[in-house]
Motif scaffolding. Structure first.
Motif, short mmCIF file in Angstrom:
data_model
loop_
_atom_site.label_atom_id
_atom_site.label_comp_id
_atom_site.label_asym_id
_atom_site.label_seq_id
_atom_site.Cartn_x
_atom_site.Cartn_y
_atom_site.Cartn_z
N UNK A 1 0.59 -0.90 -0.04
CA UNK A 1 0.35 -0.26 0.35
C UNK A 1 0.65 1.54 0.07
N UNK A 2 -0.09 2.30 -0.70
CA UNK A 2 1.25 3.73 -0.31
C UNK A 2 0.22 4.09 0.93
N UNK A 3 0.38 4.22 1.70
CA UNK A 3 0.13 4.81 3.03
C UNK A 3 0.80 6.24 3.30
N UNK A 4 -0.05 6.67 4.29
CA UNK A 4 -0.50 8.27 4.79
C UNK A 4 -0.87 8.09 5.79
N UNK A 5 -0.38 9.15 6.62
CA UNK A 5 -1.07 9.19 7.88
C UNK A 5 -0.72 10.62 8.76
N UNK A 6 -1.35 11.01 9.86
CA UNK A 6 -0.91 11.95 10.33
C UNK A 6 0.46 12.69 11.63
N UNK A 7 1.21 13.72 11.00
CA UNK A 7 1.85 13.73 11.37
C UNK A 7 3.33 12.56 10.92
N UNK A 8 3.77 11.60 10.60
CA UNK A 8 4.50 11.02 10.25
C UNK A 8 4.82 11.02 8.51
N UNK A 9 6.31 11.00 8.04
CA UNK A 9 6.61 10.98 7.03
C UNK A 9 5.97 10.23 5.69
#
Length: 439
Positions: free
Chosen positions: A426-434
């Protein structure tokens, strides 16, 4: 102790059921005949873990009853709690106190022996003064004391919070009222719950100050999260690093899409209005509201950025709609502006929430509601985790990838480890992390 609880909403029903469980005789009164009829059938109008069992147990024991009539219960009660809604008043943000004042007038007309009228609703400073004035105006002969006893219940953990409170705040200068309130809460003394007696106005302001401070902690860590993303830091480690300082503490330092719910938005707005009325503006709280409102729609841009800024022709699946887990409450949930912003960017929306979909239907339009997380993810271009329900914490990532049209997860609650998700492609996007492109 004989107690009347005026209002069977979140605060009134939880408080009434818990007081009955202490052994008091409690009658919960509400003008909504359909709600009272449903309660008589054992149907609970809100979702709160274990509340249905607590209500049923105390109804069977004869300690908890329900009625639409206020006169007889008030005339026989030692204490009458006002637990009606105080929503933001349309147009100016002040707390709408019309339900509180209407209850006060009706209570006044039916007072007999000495009674303590206790405001449990969240109300601005000075409301108790007006409640007392209205009661004495309507019934000059009444032997009554008016007190403030704000609630500090977290939705999803309300029963535990009521029975194991950090503190009990009671605002009154009347000695008889102090003794009666102390007796009502006496069953909690074994839990060493401190009862803090203050002036009435102080008690009213304690509630608003507490909620404003917690909202400020949430907004602070969200802004730090934005900075962390830009500089390549990890907001979760930052939160732990500052939270281990016991002057700061670890709670309410979880970055996410912004706060919502029935309390923080309306209470911070009401505090601002009160402060303006007294020419003592609370600039920090004003900034908290502004940042929080902007953040909710900014989360949609975070999703769109994965696809170059446009979601035209894309299907976005949302997991979680309520403002927090273990509740069905959609009031001011971050999911509402998130959905509208995603739709404005061209996305088609699918959604699943374990408890909140019925309420969501009245708040959101053009959303396809699904029966589970995998049905929701089917053929989606992006999966967005909005609410941190336990059911979403251990999803079968391999199955998700098979179901989805495009392997993208945007985790607005940081409930997964980046390497775990990217390891499944997966491409993974979170909050406050790269950002974590798939491996």
């Amino acid at each position: 102790m004989r107690i009347t609880m005026v209002g069977t909403g979140y605060v009134g029903l939880v408080s009434g059921a818990c007081f009955a469980d202490f052994g008091h005789q409690v009658i919960c009164v509400d003008k909504n005949a359909d709600k009272i009829a449903a309660l008589h059938r054992g149907e609970i109008p809100i979702f709160e873990p274990d509340l249905d069992r607590l209500v049923a147990t105390n109804v069977r024991a004869g300690r908890l009853t329900f009625s639409t009539e206020l006169a007889d219960p008030v005339s026989k009660s030692d204490a009458v709690f006002i637990a009606v809604g105080t929503p933001s008043r349309r147009g100016d943000g002040h707390a709408d106190l019309s339900y509180v004042y209407a209850a006060a007038r009706e209570i006044a007309a039916n007072l007999k022996d000495f009674t303590v009228v206790i405001t449990k609703s969240t109300v601005p400073v000075g409301t108790g003064d007006e409640v007392e004035r209205l009661i004495r105006e309507a019934n000059p002969a009444a032997d009554v004391a008016v007190a403030s006893n704000p609630e500090f219940l977290r939705e999803g953990a309300a029963i535990r919070d009521f029975k194991h409170p950090d503190r009990i705040v009671a605002g009154t200068d009347d000695e008889r009222a102090r003794k009666l309130i102390a007796e009502i809460y006496r069953p909690l003394y074994l839990n060493r719950a401190p009862v803090m007696f203050t002036g009435r106005r102080t008690a009213e302001l304690i509630k608003y100050a507490a909620n404003a401070f917690l909202a400020t902690k949430i907004t602070f860590i969200n802004e730090i999260a934005d900075l962390a993303e830009k500089v390549g830091a990890d907001v979760q480690e930052i939160a732990r690093g500052i939270g281990l300082d016991n002057r700061i503490g670890t709670k309410f330092l979880h970055a996410g899409p912004g706060f919502g719910g029935s309390c923080f938005p309306k209470d911070t707005r009401a505090l601002i209005k009160t402060a303006q009325d007294y020419e003592a503006p609370v600039r920090i709280v004003e900034a908290v509201i502004a940042v929080n409102e902007n953040r909710k729609r900014a989360m949609a841009r975070k999703v769109a950025a994965v696809f170059g800024g446009s979601l035209r022709g894309k299907t976005v699946a949302l997991l979680g709609l309520t403002f927090k887990p273990n509740t069905d409450d959609m009031r001011e949930s971050p999911s509402i502006p998130l959905v509208t912003a995603l739709q404005d960017l061209g996305a088609t929306i699918k959604a699943y929430d374990p408890e909140g979909m019925e309420q969501a239907r009245s708040e959101l339009s053009d959303v396809s509601y699904c029966d589970g997380p995998y049905e929701c993810a089917k053929d989606a271009d992006a999966l967005v985790i909005v609410t941190e329900w336990e059911q979403f914490r251990a999803l079968d990532l391999a199955r998700l990838k098979r179901e989805m049209a495009c392997p993208v997860i945007v985790d607005l609650r940081n409930i997964y480890r980046p390497d775990e998700v990217t390891g499944h492609g997966f491409q993974y996007e979170s909050v406050g992390r790269r950002s974590q492109p798939h491996m």
